[in-house]
Design a protein around this motif. Structure first.
Motif, PDB file in Angstrom:
ATOM      1  N   LYS A  70      38.540  37.592  47.819  1.00 39.11           N
ATOM      2  CA  LYS A  70      37.877  37.037  46.749  1.00 39.11           C
ATOM      3  C   LYS A  70      38.130  37.107  45.352  1.00 39.11           C
ATOM      4  O   LYS A  70      38.091  36.595  44.470  1.00 39.11           O
ATOM      5  N   LEU A  71      37.961  38.547  45.015  1.00 39.28           N
ATOM      6  CA  LEU A  71      38.532  39.280  43.824  1.00 39.28           C
ATOM      7  C   LEU A  71      39.800  38.666  43.214  1.00 39.28           C
ATOM      8  O   LEU A  71      40.198  38.392  42.127  1.00 39.28           O
ATOM      9  N   LEU A  72      40.694  38.738  44.332  1.00 36.16           N
ATOM     10  CA  LEU A  72      42.218  38.350  43.619  1.00 36.16           C
ATOM     11  C   LEU A  72      42.318  36.847  43.299  1.00 36.16           C
ATOM     12  O   LEU A  72      42.838  36.445  42.493  1.00 36.16           O
ATOM     13  N   LYS A  73      41.375  35.897  44.037  1.00 36.39           N
ATOM     14  CA  LYS A  73      41.535  34.594  43.931  1.00 36.39           C
ATOM     15  C   LYS A  73      40.751  34.279  42.468  1.00 36.39           C
ATOM     16  O   LYS A  73      41.184  33.274  42.021  1.00 36.39           O
ATOM     17  N   THR A  74      39.773  35.155  42.125  1.00 32.12           N
ATOM     18  CA  THR A  74      39.057  34.646  41.039  1.00 32.12           C
ATOM     19  C   THR A  74      39.076  35.527  39.678  1.00 32.12           C
ATOM     20  O   THR A  74      38.777  34.905  38.577  1.00 32.12           O
ATOM     21  N   THR A  75      39.919  36.565  39.727  1.00 26.21           N
ATOM     22  CA  THR A  75      40.000  37.467  38.628  1.00 26.21           C
ATOM     23  C   THR A  75      41.052  36.822  37.601  1.00 26.21           C
ATOM     24  O   THR A  75      42.373  36.316  38.003  1.00 26.21           O
ATOM     25  N   PRO A  76      40.496  36.764  36.410  1.00 26.02           N
ATOM     26  CA  PRO A  76      41.466  36.116  35.349  1.00 26.02           C
ATOM     27  C   PRO A  76      42.714  37.122  34.947  1.00 26.02           C
ATOM     28  O   PRO A  76      43.636  36.917  34.410  1.00 26.02           O
ATOM     29  N   ILE A  77      42.593  38.287  35.682  1.00 25.14           N
ATOM     30  CA  ILE A  77      43.573  39.623  35.313  1.00 25.14           C
ATOM     31  C   ILE A  77      44.805  39.161  35.912  1.00 25.14           C
ATOM     32  O   ILE A  77      46.026  39.200  35.019  1.00 25.14           O
ATOM     33  N   LEU A  78      44.942  38.649  37.084  1.00 24.97           N
ATOM     34  CA  LEU A  78      46.182  38.347  37.632  1.00 24.97           C
ATOM     35  C   LEU A  78      46.912  36.900  36.978  1.00 24.97           C
ATOM     36  O   LEU A  78      47.994  36.910  37.091  1.00 24.97           O
ATOM     37  N   GLU A  79      45.780  36.157  36.447  1.00 29.82           N
ATOM     38  CA  GLU A  79      46.592  35.036  35.629  1.00 29.82           C
ATOM     39  C   GLU A  79      47.342  35.594  34.303  1.00 29.82           C
ATOM     40  O   GLU A  79      48.083  34.684  33.869  1.00 29.82           O
TER      41      GLU A  79
END
Length: 312
Positions: A70-79
């Protein structure tokens, strides 16, 4: 080769310190977020599963896995990761995240899986078959063809006839594809038993292969291991392989590799990329004498999870 390395290092040194500081700050926020996600999992567990005794470690692991995805899918950091430079910075600073809570120890390891070759492409890639044969010759493997037949049988689905007797003796084995290292090691064990050749266990399989769908051919040049360089380029020296796999080098095109035309022709047999935004996430949970390992791949661009390996 020395000139190639010097040019790459100079290019790396020219990167703006401000950009590096921003990248490090981003990864720091990500580490904090992962730690918080693990903490939330523990709070949820204490509130909703206080009566659980048997299998408690498994429940904890499952909750941590769900929260990480869930964190990976929602964090703006990875974007904010949009190129090979950003991905390298991110991986340099999130490679290992240890978390200790009460009597639960969690280690989250994040790296690129794309520097290894997908073993499930072996059946459809003559270049891979030939390269693997030459590589195995270095270890004096006695029946290379038989071992490759065992692997190909294990990734072709149900067939009226097989190349080997693997499924006659082990009919329970999955045969659509090789799904994990544990699955792969079962095939290796069968080879050792039938051919009395344990030398095959000396091959550094962990550094060579990964497990994905049969149509996933891509390899990220920036993360190819030294061992895989020697498989892809027969005759390549150990020293040069280590230099090519050094994280001091960041490649953006094949000209950056400093290889000969003959060596490049070998590489052209494979689908190479210089930026594949995929993560391999490994979660190891230890509680008293219980251990759980969970691994999966995450595509930053598509936000898809794949190659899940959930093993006790």
């Amino acid at each position: 080769m020395r000139k190639r390395t010097e040019n790459i290092i100079k290019r790396l040194q020219k990167r703006a310190p401000k950009r590096r500081a921003i990248a490090l700050l981003i990864t720091l926020f990500f580490v904090i977020s992962v730690t918080a996600a693990v903490g939330v999992s523990m709070i949820q567990l204490r509130l909703s599963a206080q009566q659980v005794r048997e299998g408690k470690c498994l429940i904890q692991s499952s909750m941590i896995l769900d929260d990480l995805i869930k964190l990976l899918k929602t964090t703006p950091i990875l974007e904010k990761i949009n190129n090979a430079d950003d991905l390298r910075y991110f991986l340099e600073n999130t490679s290992l995240i240890p978390v200790a809570l009460e009597n639960l120890n969690v280690k989250v390891n994040i790296h690129s899986p794309m520097g290894r070759i997908n073993i499930n492409t072996l059946a459809s890639s003559k270049a891979f078959q030939e390269a693997l044969s030459l590589y195995m010759l270095q270890y004096e493997i006695e029946d290379i063809d038989y071992f490759q037949d065992l692997l190909i049988d294990s990734m072709g689905g149900k067939q009226p006839h097989y190349r080997t007797d693997l499924f006659d003796n082990q009919p329970w084995l999955y045969r659509e594809k090789i799904v994990s290292m544990a699955h792969f090691e079962q095939i290796v064990d069968y080879y050792v038993i039938t051919r009395h050749d344990a030398k095959i266990r000396k091959i550094p399989w962990d550094s060579l292969i990964r497990f994905s769908t049969p149509n996933d051919y891509y390899i990220d040049v920036n993360y190819i291991t030294a061992e895989l360089w020697q498989l892809l380029l027969p005759g390549l020296s150990e020293g040069l392989a280590k230099e090519l796999s050094s994280w001091e080098n960041l490649y953006k095109a094949e000209e950056d590799l400093g290889l000969s035309q003959e060596e490049l022709e070998y590489l052209h047999k494979y689908q190479l990329s210089y930026y594949l935004p995929r993560l391999a996430v490994n979660v190891d949970v230890k509680r008293n004498d219980q251990n759980v390992h969970v691994a999966f791949e995450y595509d930053i661009k598509t936000k898809k999870v794949g190659s899940v390996d959930y093993g006790l």
